[in-house]
Design an enzyme around this catalytic site. Structure first.
Site, short mmCIF file in Angstrom:
data_model
loop_
_atom_site.label_atom_id
_atom_site.label_comp_id
_atom_site.label_asym_id
_atom_site.label_seq_id
_atom_site.Cartn_x
_atom_site.Cartn_y
_atom_site.Cartn_z
N THR A 1 0.83 -1.21 0.00
CA THR A 1 0.00 0.00 0.00
C THR A 1 0.86 1.25 0.00
O THR A 1 1.99 1.24 0.49
CB THR A 1 -0.89 0.05 1.25
OG1 THR A 1 -0.05 0.21 2.41
CG2 THR A 1 -1.72 -1.21 1.42
N GLY A 2 0.30 2.33 -0.51
CA GLY A 2 0.86 3.68 -0.37
C GLY A 2 2.36 3.79 -0.50
O GLY A 2 2.99 3.34 -1.46
N THR B 1 -7.02 -0.67 3.35
CA THR B 1 -7.08 -2.13 3.55
C THR B 1 -8.35 -2.57 4.26
O THR B 1 -8.53 -3.77 4.50
CB THR B 1 -5.86 -2.58 4.38
OG1 THR B 1 -5.87 -1.87 5.62
CG2 THR B 1 -4.57 -2.30 3.64
N LYS C 1 -4.92 -13.73 15.22
CA LYS C 1 -6.01 -14.63 15.59
C LYS C 1 -5.95 -15.90 14.75
O LYS C 1 -6.21 -17.01 15.26
CB LYS C 1 -7.35 -13.93 15.39
CG LYS C 1 -8.55 -14.81 15.68
CD LYS C 1 -9.86 -14.05 15.61
CE LYS C 1 -11.03 -14.98 15.89
NZ LYS C 1 -12.31 -14.27 15.96
N ARG D 1 20.24 -9.00 36.93
CA ARG D 1 20.76 -10.30 37.37
C ARG D 1 19.78 -10.95 38.34
O ARG D 1 19.57 -12.15 38.32
CB ARG D 1 22.12 -10.13 38.04
CG ARG D 1 23.26 -9.86 37.07
CD ARG D 1 24.60 -10.06 37.75
NE ARG D 1 24.75 -9.17 38.90
CZ ARG D 1 25.49 -9.44 39.97
NH1 ARG D 1 26.11 -10.60 40.07
NH2 ARG D 1 25.60 -8.58 40.96
N TYR D 2 19.17 -10.13 39.21
CA TYR D 2 18.15 -10.62 40.12
C TYR D 2 17.47 -9.43 40.78
O TYR D 2 17.85 -8.27 40.56
CB TYR D 2 18.73 -11.56 41.19
CG TYR D 2 19.91 -11.01 41.97
CD1 TYR D 2 19.72 -10.14 43.05
CD2 TYR D 2 21.21 -11.38 41.65
CE1 TYR D 2 20.79 -9.65 43.77
CE2 TYR D 2 22.29 -10.89 42.38
CZ TYR D 2 22.07 -10.03 43.44
OH TYR D 2 23.12 -9.55 44.16
N HIS E 1 19.29 1.59 52.05
CA HIS E 1 18.07 0.78 52.11
C HIS E 1 16.81 1.65 52.06
O HIS E 1 15.88 1.47 52.86
CB HIS E 1 18.07 -0.12 53.34
CG HIS E 1 19.21 -1.08 53.37
ND1 HIS E 1 19.51 -1.91 52.31
CD2 HIS E 1 20.14 -1.34 54.32
CE1 HIS E 1 20.57 -2.65 52.61
NE2 HIS E 1 20.97 -2.32 53.81
N ARG F 1 6.53 4.49 67.61
CA ARG F 1 7.23 5.77 67.41
C ARG F 1 8.32 6.01 68.45
O ARG F 1 9.35 6.60 68.16
CB ARG F 1 6.20 6.90 67.42
CG ARG F 1 6.71 8.20 66.84
CD ARG F 1 5.57 9.07 66.36
NE ARG F 1 4.82 8.40 65.31
CZ ARG F 1 5.20 8.35 64.03
NH1 ARG F 1 6.32 8.94 63.65
NH2 ARG F 1 4.47 7.72 63.15
#
Length: 516
Positions: free
Chosen positions: A32-33, A65, A136, A214-215, A277, A440
């Site tokens: 197409t095109g 199409t 599909k 790696r992990y 952390h 706290r």
């Protein structure tokens, strides 16, 4: 019957060679095109789509199409005799290979200054219909959306005369991943274009894999880092790594926390943030970047080891020399002077990240998401700090101007400390931080323990209210002079009375900053 391949692509990488090879293998090439013109210019004998449909391309190419002779040729099940009888009756030739990639919607919306009209014009209609139909009917049709798959398809055609079922199934699955992302991106763009800040009833998200890791948090957990499409320039996704090993899962999580805290200070004064952390372990400002870092380091020289440091100034040679004295996992800054790079790159294990816009605040419309098993928690990112007009001194003694300034500093820090969180500071330098405790008072006791003699004369920030007066009583014993906390406990009066008895100034913000 001669086999047929339909080719219509926006990304023309390798398409001419692919079409030529298919032609050599006996395929009729339909196109197409612009793709048809490009293939014809490359010497491919192309059948135009209008020759198949008997209908001209129209509406500036919007309709090419969308026709039964295309979709019936794609969707007909070859092993279904009735399907094949209908094709013959209707004069439809089956299409065996569909090679299509979609209008570049993502690339269009990432262009600076793109208009809504330009974005919408780059929403593909016919392409998704064809590749979904081919996917599909994958048992009979090979669908190729990625130029990287051309070689695999051609190799199998040459070796076994067809595309194998496993390959066709893989290619089909790739289609639905692609169209899901394509539609999610469109939906997200249009939602933002409407200015809709609500949390939608159905939330569809799309991310792209940036890095296979790696992990994850632990070596037995597979992990990857995915980034938002068009992620803002002030986020970790936009950082450029200049040196060191690949970032780990924990590196990225911790560095994000360091960035979020650093943004609270903007660019007004040199600031250094050390994180371990995902919790701050040393935060300070200084007249120079070197002084800011030295003060952040001195705040907790034990915890900073193996941590992450974020700075809001270009790293100079003198600061780099100081940073190089200990092991750090990551150093992130808006830039690095050549002499700083020369010093730091001698340390093979440090990761250097350059992010020029790191001090820019986060967009308040940003979604903050946390996956839980079986669901997703979504909220707006906590970009709010405090409302100056809502600040209320609840004690007889008012904080001095110097104490009030210090309370603003420590409030920024405790906002980014895991709850239950306590932060202590003096002269714009943290002296003790107690993060992530189940009560706290223990958080405060940890902060006091970390701070030692430096706690005397400091101020305290608490991310949420005091349920009892015990924190104020402990503050008095440690020599803490002023407190900032949200207030809101049914026992606030107990804490206020304890503060008055101790001569401690206490300010309520009216807003908490839980961080779990």
């Amino acid at each position: 019957m001669k086999k047929r391949a339909l080719i219509s692509v926006s990304d023309k990488t390798g398409v001419a060679d692919f079409a030529k090879a298919l032609e050599e293998l006996g395929y009729e090439v339909v196109s197409t095109g612009g793709t048809a013109r490009a293939l014809a210019d490359a010497g491919v004998n192309v059948t135009g789509i209008s020759d198949i449909t008997g209908f001209p391309e129209c509406l500036d190419g919007r309709v090419k199409t969308l026709h039964p002779k295309v979709h019936a040729g794609i969707l007909a099940i070859r092993g279904n005799a009735e399907h094949m009888r209908q094709l013959e009756e209707l004069g439809v030739t089956p299409i065996d290979i569909v090679a299509i990639n979609l209008y570049p919607f993502k690339e269009t919306i990432l262009k600076p200054g793109v208009t809504l009209e330009e974005a919408i014009e780059n929403i593909d209609i016919g392409g998704p219909s064809m590749i979904r139909g081919a996917a599909k009917n994958w048992q009979d049709v090979a669908v190729v959306i990625d130029p990287a798959d051309y070689a695999v398809v051609l190799e199998e055609l040459r070796q076994i005369g067809e595309v194998s079922r496993p390959t066709k199934f893989r290619l089909a699955a790739k289609v639905f991943e692609h169209t899901a992302q394509y539609d999610a991106l469109i939906a997200d763009y249009l939602r933002k274009a409407r200015g809709d800040a609500s949390l939608p009833d159905a939330l569809t998200l799309t991310f792209e894999k940036r890095q296979e890791m790696r992990y994850g948090e632990n070596p037995h957990q597979p992990a990857a880092f995915y980034t938002e499409i068009g992620a803002p320039s002030n986020t970790l996704a936009a950082a450029r790594q200049l040196h060191g090993k690949e970032l780990s899962y924990n590196n990225i999580n911790d560095a994000n926390g360091a960035l979020d805290l650093l943004k609270e200070f903007g660019e007004a004064v040199p600031t250094a943030v050390a994180v371990k952390h995902a919790n701050p372990c040393g935060v300070a400002i200084g007249r120079t970047l070197l002084e800011a870092y030295q003060r952040a380091y001195a705040a907790d020289p034990v915890s900073i080891y193996g941590g992450i440091v974020a700075l809001n100034r270009v790293v100079d040679g003198a600061t780099a020399a100081e940073l190089a004295k200990i092991f750090l996992e990551i150093l992130i800054a808006p830039g690095f002077a050549p002499e700083a790079l020369e010093i730091l790159e001698k340390k093979k294990n440090i990761r250097l990240l350059e992010l020029p816009d790191l001090a820019k605040p986060n967009d308040p419309k940003t979604l903050d998401m946390r996956k839980v098993v079986g669901g997703l928690l979504v909220q707006k990112l906590d970009t709010f700090l405090l409302d100056e007009s809502a600040l209320k001194c609840v004690t007889k003694r008012q904080p001095t101007p110097e104490e009030l300034d210090e309370l603003h500093f420590v409030w920024k820090v405790v906002k980014h400390t895991k709850s239950n969180g306590i932060a202590l500071s003096k002269s714009h330098q943290t002296v003790g931080i107690g993060p992530g405790q189940t009560n706290r008072i223990t958080a405060l006791e940890l902060a006091i323990k970390y701070g030692g003699d430096k706690v005397n004369g400091s101020v305290m920030g608490s991310d949420a209210y005091f349920p009892f007066s015990d924190c104020v009583e402990a503050a008095q014993k440690a020599g803490i002079t002023a407190i900032i906390q949200p207030g809101g406990s049914i026992r606030d009066e107990d804490s206020i009375k304890a503060a008055d008895a101790a001569g401690i100034a206490m300010v309520f913000t009216g807003y908490r900053h839980f961080k779990h």
